[in-house]
Write a protein that holds these residues in place. Structure first.
Motif, PDB file in Angstrom:
ATOM      1  N   LEU A   1       2.679  33.743 -14.692  1.00 21.82           N
ATOM      2  CA  LEU A   1       3.278  34.271 -14.495  1.00 21.82           C
ATOM      3  C   LEU A   1       3.741  35.852 -13.526  1.00 21.82           C
ATOM      4  O   LEU A   1       4.253  36.471 -12.715  1.00 21.82           O
ATOM      5  CB  LEU A   1       3.483  35.107 -16.194  1.00 21.82           C
ATOM      6  CG  LEU A   1       4.829  35.784 -16.330  1.00 21.82           C
ATOM      7  CD1 LEU A   1       5.669  35.322 -15.543  1.00 21.82           C
ATOM      8  CD2 LEU A   1       4.616  35.882 -17.594  1.00 21.82           C
ATOM      9  N   LYS A   2       2.128  36.483 -13.449  1.00 20.38           N
ATOM     10  CA  LYS A   2       1.900  37.810 -13.187  1.00 20.38           C
ATOM     11  C   LYS A   2       2.674  37.093 -11.570  1.00 20.38           C
ATOM     12  O   LYS A   2       3.016  38.462 -10.292  1.00 20.38           O
ATOM     13  CB  LYS A   2       0.631  37.722 -12.827  1.00 20.38           C
ATOM     14  CG  LYS A   2       0.120  39.020 -11.904  1.00 20.38           C
ATOM     15  CD  LYS A   2      -1.206  40.087 -12.806  1.00 20.38           C
ATOM     16  CE  LYS A   2      -1.786  41.160 -12.081  1.00 20.38           C
ATOM     17  NZ  LYS A   2      -3.081  41.622 -12.635  1.00 20.38           N
ATOM     18  N   SER A   3       1.762  36.889 -11.063  1.00 17.75           N
ATOM     19  CA  SER A   3       2.700  35.937  -9.149  1.00 17.75           C
ATOM     20  C   SER A   3       3.310  36.273  -8.773  1.00 17.75           C
ATOM     21  O   SER A   3       4.551  36.581  -8.180  1.00 17.75           O
ATOM     22  CB  SER A   3       1.741  34.820  -8.892  1.00 17.75           C
ATOM     23  OG  SER A   3       0.317  35.422  -8.342  1.00 17.75           O
ATOM     24  N   LEU A   4       4.461  35.817 -10.096  1.00 22.38           N
ATOM     25  CA  LEU A   4       6.225  35.156  -9.808  1.00 22.38           C
ATOM     26  C   LEU A   4       6.807  36.866  -9.622  1.00 22.38           C
ATOM     27  O   LEU A   4       7.213  36.683  -9.299  1.00 22.38           O
ATOM     28  CB  LEU A   4       7.016  34.651 -11.200  1.00 22.38           C
ATOM     29  CG  LEU A   4       8.064  34.597 -11.009  1.00 22.38           C
ATOM     30  CD1 LEU A   4       9.051  34.298 -10.054  1.00 22.38           C
ATOM     31  CD2 LEU A   4       8.381  33.733 -12.829  1.00 22.38           C
ATOM     32  N   LEU A   5       6.433  37.526 -11.093  1.00 27.11           N
ATOM     33  CA  LEU A   5       6.829  38.622 -10.585  1.00 27.11           C
ATOM     34  C   LEU A   5       6.442  39.537  -9.983  1.00 27.11           C
ATOM     35  O   LEU A   5       7.656  40.401  -8.854  1.00 27.11           O
ATOM     36  CB  LEU A   5       6.122  39.629 -12.656  1.00 27.11           C
ATOM     37  CG  LEU A   5       6.378  38.897 -13.926  1.00 27.11           C
ATOM     38  CD1 LEU A   5       5.662  39.867 -14.527  1.00 27.11           C
ATOM     39  CD2 LEU A   5       7.875  38.918 -13.534  1.00 27.11           C
ATOM     40  N   THR A   6       5.108  39.473  -9.350  1.00 25.86           N
ATOM     41  CA  THR A   6       5.311  40.325  -7.597  1.00 25.86           C
ATOM     42  C   THR A   6       5.561  40.500  -6.841  1.00 25.86           C
ATOM     43  O   THR A   6       6.531  40.783  -5.707  1.00 25.86           O
ATOM     44  CB  THR A   6       3.227  40.150  -7.633  1.00 25.86           C
ATOM     45  OG1 THR A   6       2.603  40.110  -8.885  1.00 25.86           O
ATOM     46  CG2 THR A   6       3.046  40.734  -7.012  1.00 25.86           C
ATOM     47  N   ASP A   7       5.805  38.478  -6.398  1.00 26.01           N
ATOM     48  CA  ASP A   7       6.576  38.129  -5.937  1.00 26.01           C
ATOM     49  C   ASP A   7       7.960  37.907  -5.646  1.00 26.01           C
ATOM     50  O   ASP A   7       8.728  38.327  -5.010  1.00 26.01           O
ATOM     51  CB  ASP A   7       6.159  36.111  -5.333  1.00 26.01           C
ATOM     52  CG  ASP A   7       4.706  36.206  -5.096  1.00 26.01           C
ATOM     53  OD1 ASP A   7       4.223  37.287  -4.785  1.00 26.01           O
ATOM     54  OD2 ASP A   7       4.483  34.845  -5.012  1.00 26.01           O
ATOM     55  N   SER A   8       8.073  38.059  -6.284  1.00 30.86           N
ATOM     56  CA  SER A   8       9.777  39.539  -6.858  1.00 30.86           C
ATOM     57  C   SER A   8       9.773  40.520  -6.814  1.00 30.86           C
ATOM     58  O   SER A   8      11.072  41.176  -6.836  1.00 30.86           O
ATOM     59  CB  SER A   8      10.079  38.759  -8.342  1.00 30.86           C
ATOM     60  OG  SER A   8       9.962  37.437  -9.104  1.00 30.86           O
ATOM     61  N   GLY A   9       9.196  40.780  -6.670  1.00 33.35           N
ATOM     62  CA  GLY A   9       9.188  42.609  -5.937  1.00 33.35           C
ATOM     63  C   GLY A   9       8.723  43.301  -7.048  1.00 33.35           C
ATOM     64  O   GLY A   9       9.197  44.710  -6.655  1.00 33.35           O
ATOM     65  N   ILE A  10       8.470  43.181  -7.740  1.00 36.37           N
ATOM     66  CA  ILE A  10       7.570  44.522  -9.233  1.00 36.37           C
ATOM     67  C   ILE A  10       6.599  44.548  -8.967  1.00 36.37           C
ATOM     68  O   ILE A  10       5.528  43.415  -8.751  1.00 36.37           O
ATOM     69  CB  ILE A  10       8.774  43.586 -10.557  1.00 36.37           C
ATOM     70  CG1 ILE A  10       9.632  42.498 -11.087  1.00 36.37           C
ATOM     71  CG2 ILE A  10       7.309  44.661 -11.322  1.00 36.37           C
ATOM     72  CD1 ILE A  10       9.485  42.157 -12.333  1.00 36.37           C
ATOM     73  N   SER A  11       5.796  45.902  -8.620  1.00 36.26           N
ATOM     74  CA  SER A  11       4.978  47.013  -7.682  1.00 36.26           C
ATOM     75  C   SER A  11       4.266  47.507  -9.499  1.00 36.26           C
ATOM     76  O   SER A  11       3.451  47.355  -9.193  1.00 36.26           O
ATOM     77  CB  SER A  11       5.054  47.999  -6.942  1.00 36.26           C
ATOM     78  OG  SER A  11       6.751  48.645  -7.701  1.00 36.26           O
ATOM     79  N   GLU A  12       5.637  47.464 -10.595  1.00 39.01           N
ATOM     80  CA  GLU A  12       4.926  48.091 -11.462  1.00 39.01           C
ATOM     81  C   GLU A  12       5.216  47.524 -12.690  1.00 39.01           C
ATOM     82  O   GLU A  12       6.583  47.113 -12.766  1.00 39.01           O
ATOM     83  CB  GLU A  12       4.371  49.695 -11.251  1.00 39.01           C
ATOM     84  CG  GLU A  12       4.468  49.964 -10.477  1.00 39.01           C
ATOM     85  CD  GLU A  12       3.726  51.922 -11.113  1.00 39.01           C
ATOM     86  OE1 GLU A  12       3.948  52.565 -12.372  1.00 39.01           O
ATOM     87  OE2 GLU A  12       4.089  52.395 -10.086  1.00 39.01           O
ATOM     88  N   TYR A  13       4.737  46.834 -14.620  1.00 42.18           N
ATOM     89  CA  TYR A  13       5.573  47.275 -14.454  1.00 42.18           C
ATOM     90  C   TYR A  13       4.863  47.322 -16.832  1.00 42.18           C
ATOM     91  O   TYR A  13       3.192  46.954 -16.291  1.00 42.18           O
ATOM     92  CB  TYR A  13       5.373  45.278 -14.736  1.00 42.18           C
ATOM     93  CG  TYR A  13       6.357  44.785 -16.422  1.00 42.18           C
ATOM     94  CD1 TYR A  13       7.008  45.250 -16.888  1.00 42.18           C
ATOM     95  CD2 TYR A  13       6.707  43.384 -16.313  1.00 42.18           C
ATOM     96  CE1 TYR A  13       7.603  45.354 -18.368  1.00 42.18           C
ATOM     97  CE2 TYR A  13       6.998  42.456 -16.907  1.00 42.18           C
ATOM     98  CZ  TYR A  13       7.935  43.407 -18.023  1.00 42.18           C
ATOM     99  OH  TYR A  13       9.248  42.953 -18.963  1.00 42.18           O
ATOM    100  N   ALA A  14       5.571  48.182 -17.737  1.00 44.93           N
ATOM    101  CA  ALA A  14       4.712  48.928 -18.272  1.00 44.93           C
ATOM    102  C   ALA A  14       5.545  48.467 -19.217  1.00 44.93           C
ATOM    103  O   ALA A  14       6.603  48.940 -19.340  1.00 44.93           O
ATOM    104  CB  ALA A  14       4.431  50.217 -18.041  1.00 44.93           C
ATOM    105  N   ILE A  15       4.580  48.429 -20.173  1.00 48.52           N
ATOM    106  CA  ILE A  15       5.573  48.443 -21.833  1.00 48.52           C
ATOM    107  C   ILE A  15       5.037  49.206 -22.908  1.00 48.52           C
ATOM    108  O   ILE A  15       3.865  49.124 -23.140  1.00 48.52           O
ATOM    109  CB  ILE A  15       5.404  47.039 -22.093  1.00 48.52           C
ATOM    110  CG1 ILE A  15       6.122  45.768 -21.326  1.00 48.52           C
ATOM    111  CG2 ILE A  15       5.775  47.107 -23.817  1.00 48.52           C
ATOM    112  CD1 ILE A  15       6.343  43.785 -21.866  1.00 48.52           C
TER     113      ILE A  15
END
Length: 104
Positions: free
Chosen positions: A29-43
């Motif tokens: 999932l982390k790879s998918l998010l990164t590969d999709s262009g998400i460089s930062e994600y905070a909740i």
């Protein structure tokens, strides 16, 4: 680079489980998010209301909200459905937020 923000809602009494699951985020999932262009994600969590505020920096036009058809994302939704407010397909109830101020 664009900034995206949205809010979701956690069920009461499950904060520690939510944190645990995210600390153990699946590598695929982390790879998918990164590969999709998400460089930062905070909740962030507002403990009084159980509202979650999510923020993403995205390279391109879409963020995690645009990955609904991906089987990894759907599996994550199923995994998280017992501790969050969700739609009938187990996707989190997610409300996009409009950016009204940014200071650089």
């Amino acid at each position: 680079m664009q900034r995206l923000a949205f809010k979701m809602k956690l069920k009461p009494g499950v904060k520690q489980e939510y944190i645990k699951r995210h600390n153990e985020i699946w590598p695929e999932l982390k790879s998918l998010l990164t590969d999709s262009g998400i460089s930062e994600y905070a909740i962030f969590l507002d403990e009084k209301t159980h509202n979650l505020f999510a923020f993403q920096k995205v390279d391109g036009t879409g963020g995690s909200q645009d990955l609904a058809d991906n089987p990894i994302v759907q599996k994550w939704w199923d995994y998280m459905a017992d501790i969050m407010e969700v739609n009938p397909d187990n996707s989190p109830v997610s409300i996009p937020l409009e950016e009204v101020f940014y200071m650089k």
